[in-house]
Design an enzyme around this catalytic site. Structure first.
Site, PDB file in Angstrom:
ATOM      1  N   LYS A 199     -71.556 -51.253 -15.077  1.00 48.18           N
ATOM      2  CA  LYS A 199     -71.660 -49.781 -15.050  1.00 48.18           C
ATOM      3  C   LYS A 199     -72.472 -49.303 -16.257  1.00 48.18           C
ATOM      4  O   LYS A 199     -73.352 -48.455 -16.125  1.00 48.18           O
ATOM      5  CB  LYS A 199     -70.254 -49.150 -15.060  1.00 48.18           C
ATOM      6  CG  LYS A 199     -69.524 -49.322 -13.733  1.00 48.18           C
ATOM      7  CD  LYS A 199     -68.034 -48.986 -13.816  1.00 48.18           C
ATOM      8  CE  LYS A 199     -67.338 -49.307 -12.497  1.00 48.18           C
ATOM      9  NZ  LYS A 199     -65.888 -49.123 -12.519  1.00 48.18           N
TER      10      LYS A 199
ATOM     11  N   GLN B 270     -61.135 -47.718 -16.984  1.00 48.73           N
ATOM     12  CA  GLN B 270     -61.102 -48.781 -15.981  1.00 48.73           C
ATOM     13  C   GLN B 270     -59.666 -49.179 -15.666  1.00 48.73           C
ATOM     14  O   GLN B 270     -58.847 -49.381 -16.563  1.00 48.73           O
ATOM     15  CB  GLN B 270     -61.901 -49.997 -16.484  1.00 48.73           C
ATOM     16  CG  GLN B 270     -62.046 -51.130 -15.483  1.00 48.73           C
ATOM     17  CD  GLN B 270     -62.947 -50.804 -14.293  1.00 48.73           C
ATOM     18  OE1 GLN B 270     -63.774 -49.895 -14.349  1.00 48.73           O
ATOM     19  NE2 GLN B 270     -62.815 -51.545 -13.215  1.00 48.73           N
TER      20      GLN B 270
ATOM     21  N   ASP C 177     -64.768 -40.285 -11.990  1.00 50.79           N
ATOM     22  CA  ASP C 177     -64.141 -41.359 -11.229  1.00 50.79           C
ATOM     23  C   ASP C 177     -63.314 -40.810 -10.063  1.00 50.79           C
ATOM     24  O   ASP C 177     -62.940 -41.545  -9.149  1.00 50.79           O
ATOM     25  CB  ASP C 177     -63.205 -42.091 -12.198  1.00 50.79           C
ATOM     26  CG  ASP C 177     -63.201 -43.576 -12.033  1.00 50.79           C
ATOM     27  OD1 ASP C 177     -64.085 -44.098 -11.354  1.00 50.79           O
ATOM     28  OD2 ASP C 177     -62.298 -44.206 -12.599  1.00 50.79           O
TER      29      ASP C 177
HETATM   30  N1  GUN Z   1     -60.887 -50.512 -10.809  1.00 48.21           N
HETATM   31  C1  GUN Z   1     -61.411 -50.919  -9.628  1.00 48.21           C
HETATM   32  N2  GUN Z   1     -62.280 -49.993  -9.151  1.00 48.21           N
HETATM   33  C2  GUN Z   1     -62.282 -48.975 -10.044  1.00 48.21           C
HETATM   34  C3  GUN Z   1     -62.975 -47.738 -10.098  1.00 48.21           C
HETATM   35  O1  GUN Z   1     -63.754 -47.367  -9.213  1.00 48.21           O
HETATM   36  N3  GUN Z   1     -62.691 -46.956 -11.196  1.00 48.21           N
HETATM   37  C4  GUN Z   1     -61.828 -47.353 -12.166  1.00 48.21           C
HETATM   38  N4  GUN Z   1     -61.616 -46.513 -13.181  1.00 48.21           N
HETATM   39  N5  GUN Z   1     -61.167 -48.493 -12.136  1.00 48.21           N
HETATM   40  C5  GUN Z   1     -61.397 -49.301 -11.082  1.00 48.21           C
END
Ligand code: GUN
Length: 297
Positions: free
Chosen positions: A54, A98, A121
């Site tokens: 990311k 995350q 998110d």
């Molecule tokens: N863990 C797995 N997918 C995601 C996501 O799209 N965002 C976040 N914050 N954590 C994740």
């Protein structure tokens, strides 16, 4: 017959060039450089890989990206303090914590601490509620939004179609169902959501004109579970043992690709499908958040 392959990698590359043009124009048009903060707590290797991807993508597209990596024993109070600082930081327009977080931290409490206007998110209860009621300003979760974009851009608009979603997670299944039933572009579908209590799963998945699989089980969807000609989107991402390969493992999705491609009309691979679309959506939503902040200054 072999299915059309829906390459998320190619679609994401197309969107990236559009996005980069927008990002580059932002400092002149809105007086802001979009800023994304990603917060990673602990040592989960998959989370480290995702957050790294990311940040790399954000950097490439001219976004100011700040990765904050914290040890697994970080206290909830420390994490909440960090989020409060990011909420108040005018250089940051998007915040991503995350998941999963270590067990001693209340995930819900941390997500609720994020300013909803920076919730790129889409996990904050206000974002979730606005998506569910299709009202107000919000960012949807990135993976389901990426799935919809991928469907529309590959010529498979869900409007008027029977869509079956396999999986009811808060990250994919539930928000995807909400997006698909919206009276909005990318929506207007008829949706069934399947889960571990669904009897005769194959009968339901075979009814789908568009089948989206986010169940988290490697290669679970076999050819006999797919209607001939259906569009199949594989959200799964796994690394499984493969003693026959040089590395001793291989990557796969929730769909048995080699089998299903002979039945489906179109199929997204994994890797190279939904993953790149998720990252793009995150960047796009950070740019939108910066544009909104620039307008309100
Ligand atoms: N863990 C797995 N997918 C995601 C996501 O799209 N965002 C976040 N914050 N954590 C994740």
């Amino acid at each position: 017959m072999s299915a059309q392959i829906i390459s998320g990698r190619d679609i994401a590359a197309e969107i990236r060039s559009e996005l980069t043009a927008r990002t580059v124009a932002l400092p002149d048009e809105h007086g802001v450089v979009p800023g994304l903060a990603t917060v990673l707590v602990g040592d989960d290797p998959a989370s480290h890989m995702y957050v790294g991807m990311k940040n790399k993508a954000a950097g490439k597209m001219g976004i100011h990206s700040r990765q904050i990596t914290l040890p697994a024993d970080t206290s909830e109070a420390e994490l909440l303090g960090l989020v409060a600082g990011l909420n108040a930081d005018p250089q940051i327009h998007g915040i991503l914590v995350q998941l999963p977080l270590p067990d001693h931290i209340d995930e819900g409490g941390v997500i609720e601490a994020i300013d909803p206007s920076k919730d790129v998110d889409g996990f904050h209860p206000i974002s979730v509620g606005r998506l569910a009621t299709d009202s107000g300003v919000f960012f949807p979760p990135c993976t389901p939004a990426g799935v919809i974009e991928m469907l529309v851009r590959s010529g498979h608009d869900p409007a008027g179609k029977l869509v079956v979603v396999v999986g009811r997670s808060n990250i994919v299944g539930r928000p995807l169902a909400s997006l698909l039933i919206r009276k909005a572009p990318g929506g207007n579908a008829t949706v069934t959501v399947c889960h571990s209590w669904t009897p005769d799963l194959g009968a339901v998945t075979r009814s789908a004109e568009i089948l989206v699989v986010a169940i988290g089980r490697p290669e679970m969807i076999t050819a006999d579970m797919v209607q001939p000609g259906a569009v199949v989107i594989d959200v799964g991402s796994h690394r499984i043992d493969d003693p026959g390969s040089e590395k001793g493992y291989r990557l796969c999705g929730d769909v048995l690709f080699d089998e299903v491609k002979e039945v489906a009309g179109a199929l997204s691979p994994s890797p190279g499908g939904v993953g790149p679309m998720t990252i793009n959506t995150l960047i796009m939503q950070s740019v939108e958040s910066a544009e909104q902040a620039g307008r309100s200054d």
